[in-house]
Design a protein around this motif. Structure first.
Motif, PDB file in Angstrom:
ATOM      1  N   THR A  94       2.894   5.571 -11.022  1.00  0.00           N
ATOM      2  CA  THR A  94       3.876   4.686 -10.393  1.00  0.00           C
ATOM      3  C   THR A  94       3.294   3.292 -10.179  1.00  0.00           C
ATOM      4  N   LEU A  95       2.107   3.248  -9.592  1.00  0.00           N
ATOM      5  CA  LEU A  95       1.483   1.958  -9.310  1.00  0.00           C
ATOM      6  C   LEU A  95       1.226   1.177 -10.595  1.00  0.00           C
ATOM      7  N   ASP A 107      -4.363  10.687  -7.406  1.00  0.00           N
ATOM      8  CA  ASP A 107      -3.142  11.462  -7.650  1.00  0.00           C
ATOM      9  C   ASP A 107      -2.392  10.855  -8.839  1.00  0.00           C
ATOM     10  N   ASP A 160       5.156  10.475   1.901  1.00  0.00           N
ATOM     11  CA  ASP A 160       3.991  10.130   1.089  1.00  0.00           C
ATOM     12  C   ASP A 160       3.687   8.659   1.376  1.00  0.00           C
ATOM     13  N   THR A 205       1.330   6.706   0.477  1.00  0.00           N
ATOM     14  CA  THR A 205       0.938   5.883  -0.677  1.00  0.00           C
ATOM     15  C   THR A 205       2.165   5.453  -1.459  1.00  0.00           C
ATOM     16  N   MET A 206       3.112   6.360  -1.673  1.00  0.00           N
ATOM     17  CA  MET A 206       4.340   5.981  -2.388  1.00  0.00           C
ATOM     18  C   MET A 206       5.136   4.964  -1.565  1.00  0.00           C
ATOM     19  N   LEU A 233      -4.324  -1.003  -3.207  1.00  0.00           N
ATOM     20  CA  LEU A 233      -4.026   0.432  -3.243  1.00  0.00           C
ATOM     21  C   LEU A 233      -4.788   1.123  -4.377  1.00  0.00           C
ATOM     22  N   TRP A 234      -4.764   0.516  -5.573  1.00  0.00           N
ATOM     23  CA  TRP A 234      -5.473   1.100  -6.718  1.00  0.00           C
ATOM     24  C   TRP A 234      -6.950   1.287  -6.379  1.00  0.00           C
ATOM     25  N   ILE A 238       3.430   1.680  -2.175  1.00  0.00           N
ATOM     26  CA  ILE A 238       3.744   1.203  -3.521  1.00  0.00           C
ATOM     27  C   ILE A 238       5.154   0.606  -3.537  1.00  0.00           C
ATOM     28  N   HIS A 248       0.724   8.767  -8.000  1.00  0.00           N
ATOM     29  CA  HIS A 248       0.388   7.458  -7.446  1.00  0.00           C
ATOM     30  C   HIS A 248      -0.100   6.520  -8.546  1.00  0.00           C
ATOM     31  N   ARG A 249      -0.987   7.013  -9.404  1.00  0.00           N
ATOM     32  CA  ARG A 249      -1.528   6.179 -10.479  1.00  0.00           C
ATOM     33  C   ARG A 249      -0.437   5.737 -11.437  1.00  0.00           C
TER      34      ARG A 249
END
Length: 163
Positions: free
Chosen positions: A46-47, A40, A3, A5-6, A31-32, A9, A43-44
């Motif tokens: 965690t970030l 997702d 992933d 994006t993860m 990223l946001w 992050i 993602h939201r």
């Protein structure tokens, strides 16, 4: 399946832990902006959870902590387990509510802080008996005591990554 994006992050969070909060914050905000409030939920959540830790200002941190909680409410175990088979969404809530309580307390909104710390305490049973679980349980006790004392100062044991 990786992933990206993860991974991004995690890289940004590492920057914060290395004492580079401005770079971490900029990276997470970029990223946001790429996925925003409709992205997702993993993602939201965690970030936003980690980005909140990069703000000294409790109101700014609270904004991101609310976003993290909102995203968790949209998150499923199936989605978290696509990333890590050991994750359970219920285990996110103690920390999410704790952070809200701590920010409300720092802002002097003690009634809201009490509601949030109660919510955190009601979810502590979802945490494992390991160092992470112990850390969250201890922080809940500290924040609850600070609420009772009507103390708005920043906790020495609050998450690192802030300036």
């Amino acid at each position: 399946m990786p992933d990206d994006t993860m991974t991004a992050i995690t890289h940004a969070v590492t920057l914060g832990h290395e004492g580079r909060p401005d770079e971490a914050r900029e990276s997470l905000l970029t990223l946001w902006n790429s996925f925003g409030p409709q992205g997702d939920p993993l993602h939201r959540c965690t970030l936003a959870h980690y980005l909140a830790d990069l703000y000294d200002d409790a109101a700014e941190a609270l904004t991101w902590d609310i976003r993290a909680l909102d995203a968790a409410d949209s998150l499923t175990d199936a989605r978290t387990r696509q990333f890590d088979s050991a994750l359970d969404v219920r285990g996110f809530y103690p920390s999410l509510h704790l952070n809200l309580a701590d920010n409300y307390r720092r802002l002097g909104s003690f009634a809201a802080a009490r509601r949030a710390i109660t919510a955190a305490k009601e979810t502590l049973h979802t945490l494992p008996e390991n160092p992470y679980g112990t850390m969250i349980r201890t922080a809940v006790e500290e924040v609850e005591a600070a609420i009772a004392a009507r103390d708005t100062s920043r906790r020495a044991s609050a998450p690192t990554g802030r300036r």
